[in-house]
Design a protein around this motif. Structure first.
Motif, PDB file in Angstrom:
ATOM      1  N   THR A  42       8.386  10.303   2.122  1.00 55.89           N
ATOM      2  CA  THR A  42       8.224  10.640   0.702  1.00 55.89           C
ATOM      3  C   THR A  42       7.966   9.420  -0.166  1.00 55.89           C
ATOM      4  OG1 THR A  42      10.625  10.606   0.526  1.00 55.89           O
ATOM      5  CG2 THR A  42       9.583  12.732   0.759  1.00 55.89           C
ATOM      6  N   ALA A  43       8.579   8.293   0.153  1.00 52.48           N
ATOM      7  CA  ALA A  43       8.394   7.087  -0.658  1.00 52.48           C
ATOM      8  C   ALA A  43       7.120   6.371  -0.214  1.00 52.48           C
ATOM      9  CB  ALA A  43       9.608   6.175  -0.535  1.00 52.48           C
ATOM     10  N   SER A  44       6.001   7.097  -0.222  1.00 49.62           N
ATOM     11  CA  SER A  44       4.747   6.554   0.281  1.00 49.62           C
ATOM     12  C   SER A  44       4.293   5.381  -0.576  1.00 49.62           C
ATOM     13  CB  SER A  44       3.667   7.637   0.280  1.00 49.62           C
ATOM     14  OG  SER A  44       4.104   8.770   0.986  1.00 49.62           O
ATOM     15  N   SER A  45       3.973   4.281   0.057  1.00 49.20           N
ATOM     16  CA  SER A  45       3.483   3.110  -0.654  1.00 49.20           C
ATOM     17  C   SER A  45       2.136   2.708  -0.082  1.00 49.20           C
ATOM     18  CB  SER A  45       4.473   1.945  -0.512  1.00 49.20           C
ATOM     19  OG  SER A  45       4.473   1.468   0.823  1.00 49.20           O
ATOM     20  N   PHE A  46       1.413   1.918  -0.848  1.00 52.34           N
ATOM     21  CA  PHE A  46       0.132   1.402  -0.373  1.00 52.34           C
ATOM     22  C   PHE A  46       0.337   0.635   0.928  1.00 52.34           C
ATOM     23  CE2 PHE A  46      -3.044  -1.986  -0.184  1.00 52.34           C
ATOM     24  CZ  PHE A  46      -4.217  -1.268  -0.307  1.00 52.34           C
ATOM     25  N   HIS A  47       1.369  -0.189   0.975  1.00 55.12           N
ATOM     26  CA  HIS A  47       1.642  -0.999   2.159  1.00 55.12           C
ATOM     27  C   HIS A  47       1.919  -0.119   3.378  1.00 55.12           C
ATOM     28  CE1 HIS A  47       2.832  -4.450   4.484  1.00 55.12           C
ATOM     29  NE2 HIS A  47       4.075  -4.025   4.612  1.00 55.12           N
ATOM     30  N   GLN A  48       2.728   0.924   3.211  1.00 48.97           N
ATOM     31  CA  GLN A  48       3.040   1.819   4.322  1.00 48.97           C
ATOM     32  C   GLN A  48       1.790   2.544   4.810  1.00 48.97           C
ATOM     33  OE1 GLN A  48       6.090   4.111   2.310  1.00 48.97           O
ATOM     34  NE2 GLN A  48       7.646   3.384   3.732  1.00 48.97           N
ATOM     35  N   LEU A  49       0.966   2.987   3.872  1.00 45.28           N
ATOM     36  CA  LEU A  49      -0.233   3.728   4.249  1.00 45.28           C
ATOM     37  C   LEU A  49      -1.245   2.842   4.974  1.00 45.28           C
ATOM     38  CD1 LEU A  49      -0.536   5.913   1.058  1.00 45.28           C
ATOM     39  CD2 LEU A  49      -0.312   6.783   3.393  1.00 45.28           C
ATOM     40  N   THR A  50      -1.375   1.599   4.545  1.00 45.88           N
ATOM     41  CA  THR A  50      -2.299   0.708   5.247  1.00 45.88           C
ATOM     42  C   THR A  50      -1.768   0.373   6.642  1.00 45.88           C
ATOM     43  OG1 THR A  50      -1.325  -1.262   4.199  1.00 45.88           O
ATOM     44  CG2 THR A  50      -3.250  -0.283   3.134  1.00 45.88           C
ATOM     45  N   ALA A  51      -0.437   0.269   6.779  1.00 49.30           N
ATOM     46  CA  ALA A  51       0.145   0.043   8.103  1.00 49.30           C
ATOM     47  C   ALA A  51      -0.106   1.251   9.006  1.00 49.30           C
ATOM     48  CB  ALA A  51       1.643  -0.235   7.981  1.00 49.30           C
ATOM     49  N   PHE A  52       0.043   2.452   8.438  1.00 44.33           N
ATOM     50  CA  PHE A  52      -0.228   3.672   9.203  1.00 44.33           C
ATOM     51  C   PHE A  52      -1.682   3.706   9.670  1.00 44.33           C
ATOM     52  CE2 PHE A  52      -1.933   7.983   9.246  1.00 44.33           C
ATOM     53  CZ  PHE A  52      -1.098   8.601  10.162  1.00 44.33           C
ATOM     54  N   LEU A  53      -2.610   3.388   8.764  1.00 48.75           N
ATOM     55  CA  LEU A  53      -4.028   3.416   9.111  1.00 48.75           C
ATOM     56  C   LEU A  53      -4.389   2.329  10.120  1.00 48.75           C
ATOM     57  CD1 LEU A  53      -5.421   4.157   5.547  1.00 48.75           C
ATOM     58  CD2 LEU A  53      -5.562   5.677   7.534  1.00 48.75           C
ATOM     59  N   ARG A  70     -18.437  -9.622  -2.239  1.00 46.90           N
ATOM     60  CA  ARG A  70     -18.020 -10.988  -1.908  1.00 46.90           C
ATOM     61  C   ARG A  70     -16.948 -10.926  -0.826  1.00 46.90           C
ATOM     62  NH1 ARG A  70     -14.452 -13.610  -6.680  1.00 46.90           N
ATOM     63  NH2 ARG A  70     -14.130 -15.068  -4.955  1.00 46.90           N
ATOM     64  N   SER A  71     -16.741 -12.066  -0.160  1.00 50.58           N
ATOM     65  CA  SER A  71     -15.766 -12.119   0.933  1.00 50.58           C
ATOM     66  C   SER A  71     -14.633 -13.079   0.598  1.00 50.58           C
ATOM     67  CB  SER A  71     -16.463 -12.568   2.225  1.00 50.58           C
ATOM     68  OG  SER A  71     -15.552 -12.554   3.309  1.00 50.58           O
ATOM     69  N   CYS A  72     -13.553 -12.940   1.332  1.00 51.73           N
ATOM     70  CA  CYS A  72     -12.427 -13.877   1.240  1.00 51.73           C
ATOM     71  C   CYS A  72     -11.651 -13.745   2.543  1.00 51.73           C
ATOM     72  CB  CYS A  72     -11.549 -13.566   0.026  1.00 51.73           C
ATOM     73  SG  CYS A  72     -10.681 -11.982   0.134  1.00 51.73           S
ATOM     74  N   ASN A  73     -10.522 -14.442   2.643  1.00 55.82           N
ATOM     75  CA  ASN A  73      -9.793 -14.420   3.913  1.00 55.82           C
ATOM     76  C   ASN A  73      -8.796 -13.275   4.019  1.00 55.82           C
ATOM     77  OD1 ASN A  73      -7.905 -15.270   2.092  1.00 55.82           O
ATOM     78  ND2 ASN A  73      -7.277 -17.115   3.198  1.00 55.82           N
ATOM     79  N   HIS A  74      -8.793 -12.332   3.082  1.00 54.42           N
ATOM     80  CA  HIS A  74      -7.884 -11.199   3.158  1.00 54.42           C
ATOM     81  C   HIS A  74      -8.362 -10.183   4.195  1.00 54.42           C
ATOM     82  CE1 HIS A  74      -6.298 -12.092  -1.108  1.00 54.42           C
ATOM     83  NE2 HIS A  74      -5.323 -12.296  -0.253  1.00 54.42           N
ATOM     84  N   ALA A  75      -7.388  -9.567   4.881  1.00 56.74           N
ATOM     85  CA  ALA A  75      -7.705  -8.451   5.778  1.00 56.74           C
ATOM     86  C   ALA A  75      -8.109  -7.256   4.916  1.00 56.74           C
ATOM     87  CB  ALA A  75      -6.496  -8.122   6.644  1.00 56.74           C
ATOM     88  N   TRP A  76      -8.435  -6.132   5.574  1.00 57.99           N
ATOM     89  CA  TRP A  76      -8.982  -5.018   4.808  1.00 57.99           C
ATOM     90  C   TRP A  76      -8.055  -4.470   3.716  1.00 57.99           C
ATOM     91  CZ3 TRP A  76      -6.806  -0.296   4.482  1.00 57.99           C
ATOM     92  CH2 TRP A  76      -6.020   0.177   5.536  1.00 57.99           C
ATOM     93  N   PRO A  77      -6.707  -4.456   3.890  1.00 60.90           N
ATOM     94  CA  PRO A  77      -5.893  -3.979   2.760  1.00 60.90           C
ATOM     95  C   PRO A  77      -6.082  -4.830   1.504  1.00 60.90           C
ATOM     96  CG  PRO A  77      -4.607  -3.936   4.785  1.00 60.90           C
ATOM     97  CD  PRO A  77      -5.871  -4.676   5.099  1.00 60.90           C
TER      98      PRO A  77
END
Length: 291
Positions: free
Chosen positions: A194-205, A233-240
């Motif tokens: 229930t406490a869905s967060s962006f971080h949790q959802l990206t980890a799930f994906l 543009r690009s940077c060193n961040h992963a897809w999240p």
């Protein structure tokens, strides 16, 4: 079992009950204590699903173990998950799934009504109170029965034209990848709690992607590159991080602790982008979905 699911509620020692779920494929056993109004809350949750609610949950306390029912409805279909938790205050992610099923809401209502009708026949309402410690949930049972009867036999004025009814929810294994992503986006609590967060959802994906790769599916192949091209543009961040750059162009401090409004917006943008990505991939010649 014509309903596809059978539920039994067996009163044991004073204030305790054993609840069993079973169908042709699986069986789960739960315990409930009278310290909470488990029967009333369970019947009310199912009644609300019959009435059209799309999400509900109920918890049986077994001191200290708990059993958490999670319901998600869409049209005539309901997804049910039952989690066993070491403590009733634990997050969904800490639980062990002991039951999972998709069925028609009428089948669920029928199974629950039959269960409590059988309890009343076996013990009588006074006998039930003597063993459970509280009154039989007659009010909640009859409310569910009325709603179920109304749903099965609507009056002429309430009848919904067949072409206006919502399409039944498809089984997950039948969904295209685009449909699956959309399903996760509509009901994230079904997948990450229930406490869905962006971080949790990206980890799930990310986990979904890794599983697909290990089993020969596409997963999120090309997703990072697509996001970079979409952003320009690009940077060193992963897809999240790429998603957050698009959703929150002014920046963020901690991906795991976004302000509530930013969190909500980032999740919305995540699934909008996923839908665009999946749609483009489906449109390519020879495109195939992951298993």
């Amino acid at each position: 079992m014509t309903s596809g699911m059978r539920i039994t509620w067996v009163l044991g020692r004073h204030g305790w009950a054993d609840c069993t779920l079973e169908d042709h494929h699986a069986k789960a056993e739960l315990t409930a204590s009278y310290i909470t109004s488990a029967p009333e809350e369970f019947l009310t949750a199912v009644a609300r699903l019959v009435a059209g609610e799309t999400e509900n949950r109920v918890q049986f306390e077994a001191e200290p173990t708990a059993y958490r029912w999670i319901f998600y409805g869409e049209g005539d279909d309901v997804w049910i998950r039952v989690l066993e938790l070491r403590d009733g205050s634990d997050h969904d992610n800490s639980g062990t799934e002991i039951w999972s099923k998709q069925l028609d809401v009428n089948q669920l209502a029928r199974a629950v009504i039959r269960c409590f009708d059988e309890v009343a026949r076996t013990h009588g309402e006074s006998g039930y109170r003597g063993k459970w410690g509280e009154h039989f949930p007659r009010t909640e049972l009859e409310a569910l029965r009325r709603l179920w009867n109304d749903r099965r036999h609507p009056t002429v004025h309430r009848r919904i034209a067949p072409d206006l009814r919502r399409r039944p929810m498809r089984q997950i294994r039948e969904m295209s990848e685009r449909e699956y992503f959309a399903c996760v986006g509509r009901r994230p609590g079904m997948f990450v709690g229930t406490a869905s967060s962006f971080h949790q959802l990206t980890a799930f994906l990310t986990g979904y992607d890794q599983h697909a790769m290990r089993h020969g599916g596409q997963g999120l192949t090309g997703w990072h590159e697509w996001l970079v091209a979409r952003r320009g543009r690009s940077c060193n961040h992963a897809w999240p991080g790429q998603v957050l750059h698009i959703a929150l162009p002014e920046g963020w401090t901690d991906i795991a602790d976004l302000p509530p409004e930013d969190e909500k917006h980032a999740i919305k943008v995540l699934f909008q982008l996923l839908d665009e990505f999946a749609a483009e991939r489906e449109a390519r010649p020879g495109a195939q979905n992951s298993d």
